[in-house]
Design a protein around this motif. Sequence first.
Motif, short mmCIF file in Angstrom:
data_model
loop_
_atom_site.label_atom_id
_atom_site.label_comp_id
_atom_site.label_asym_id
_atom_site.label_seq_id
_atom_site.Cartn_x
_atom_site.Cartn_y
_atom_site.Cartn_z
N CYS A 36 -43.49 -10.57 27.24
CA CYS A 36 -42.24 -11.36 27.60
C CYS A 36 -43.35 -12.50 28.03
CB CYS A 36 -42.81 -10.03 29.68
SG CYS A 36 -41.50 -8.88 28.95
N ALA A 47 -33.37 -8.38 21.59
CA ALA A 47 -34.78 -7.31 22.32
C ALA A 47 -35.42 -7.85 21.27
CB ALA A 47 -34.76 -6.12 22.61
N ASP A 48 -37.30 -7.85 21.85
CA ASP A 48 -38.34 -7.49 20.64
C ASP A 48 -38.69 -9.58 20.55
OD1 ASP A 48 -39.43 -8.44 18.45
OD2 ASP A 48 -39.98 -6.90 17.77
N SER A 49 -39.82 -9.63 21.07
CA SER A 49 -40.71 -10.94 21.38
C SER A 49 -40.10 -11.69 20.21
CB SER A 49 -41.56 -10.76 22.21
OG SER A 49 -42.37 -9.61 21.11
N LEU A 70 -40.42 -1.42 35.81
CA LEU A 70 -40.89 -0.07 34.45
C LEU A 70 -40.89 1.44 34.98
CD1 LEU A 70 -41.70 -2.57 31.73
CD2 LEU A 70 -39.25 -2.16 32.43
N GLU A 127 -33.60 1.08 25.32
CA GLU A 127 -35.03 2.10 24.65
C GLU A 127 -35.78 1.05 26.00
OE1 GLU A 127 -36.23 0.65 21.48
OE2 GLU A 127 -34.76 1.27 20.56
N SER A 171 -31.24 -2.18 27.70
CA SER A 171 -31.75 -1.80 26.43
C SER A 171 -31.67 -0.72 26.85
CB SER A 171 -33.68 -3.20 27.25
OG SER A 171 -34.01 -2.43 26.45
N CYS A 188 -47.39 -8.18 30.75
CA CYS A 188 -46.38 -8.15 29.75
C CYS A 188 -46.93 -8.72 28.88
CB CYS A 188 -44.90 -7.40 29.49
SG CYS A 188 -44.52 -7.47 27.99
N LYS A 191 -36.98 -1.62 26.95
CA LYS A 191 -38.38 -2.10 26.67
C LYS A 191 -37.82 -3.58 27.19
CE LYS A 191 -39.91 0.67 22.60
NZ LYS A 191 -39.93 0.27 21.24
N VAL A 192 -39.52 -4.60 27.10
CA VAL A 192 -38.61 -5.79 27.80
C VAL A 192 -39.65 -6.49 26.95
CG1 VAL A 192 -38.13 -5.83 30.17
CG2 VAL A 192 -40.91 -4.99 29.37
N LYS A 228 -36.65 2.30 36.20
CA LYS A 228 -36.19 1.53 35.33
C LYS A 228 -34.45 1.31 36.32
CE LYS A 228 -38.43 1.71 31.58
NZ LYS A 228 -39.05 2.67 30.41
N LYS A 261 -40.85 -7.61 32.29
CA LYS A 261 -41.71 -6.75 33.52
C LYS A 261 -41.85 -6.90 34.88
CE LYS A 261 -45.86 -3.86 33.51
NZ LYS A 261 -47.04 -3.25 32.53
#
Length: 107
Positions: free
Chosen positions: A23, A71-73, A44, A57, A55, A20, A59-60, A47, A8
């Motif tokens: 991130c 994706a997904d931290s 964001l 969706e 991505s 974020c 999302k970051v 985008k 982000k």
Amino acid sequence: MTLEIAVKAAAGAPELLGDCPFCQRVLLTLEEKKVPYKSLLVNLSDKPKWFLDISPEGKVPVVKFDGKWVADSDVIVGILEEKYPEPSLVTPPEFASVELVSFWTQI
């Protein structure tokens, strides 16, 4: 090999890292493990198509591992821990659970 990570961008300052925490968690993991990476800052609020292509969706964070965007931290940090085990950033089992005790049970 340098990893690419979409993160982000700051609101009103697209050249700066945004606020974020997901991130920032991944970036801190990369820094601690001394893994080379290139940040791709994403506004964001607007985008870009290239980002939505990787991505859907919107999302970051999203990191490119072996040609595939992930994706997904939590997933990303898990992969980083597997690929780059040193230094280990896994929470030791004795600290993995915190018990909350009510103030009133101690009186």
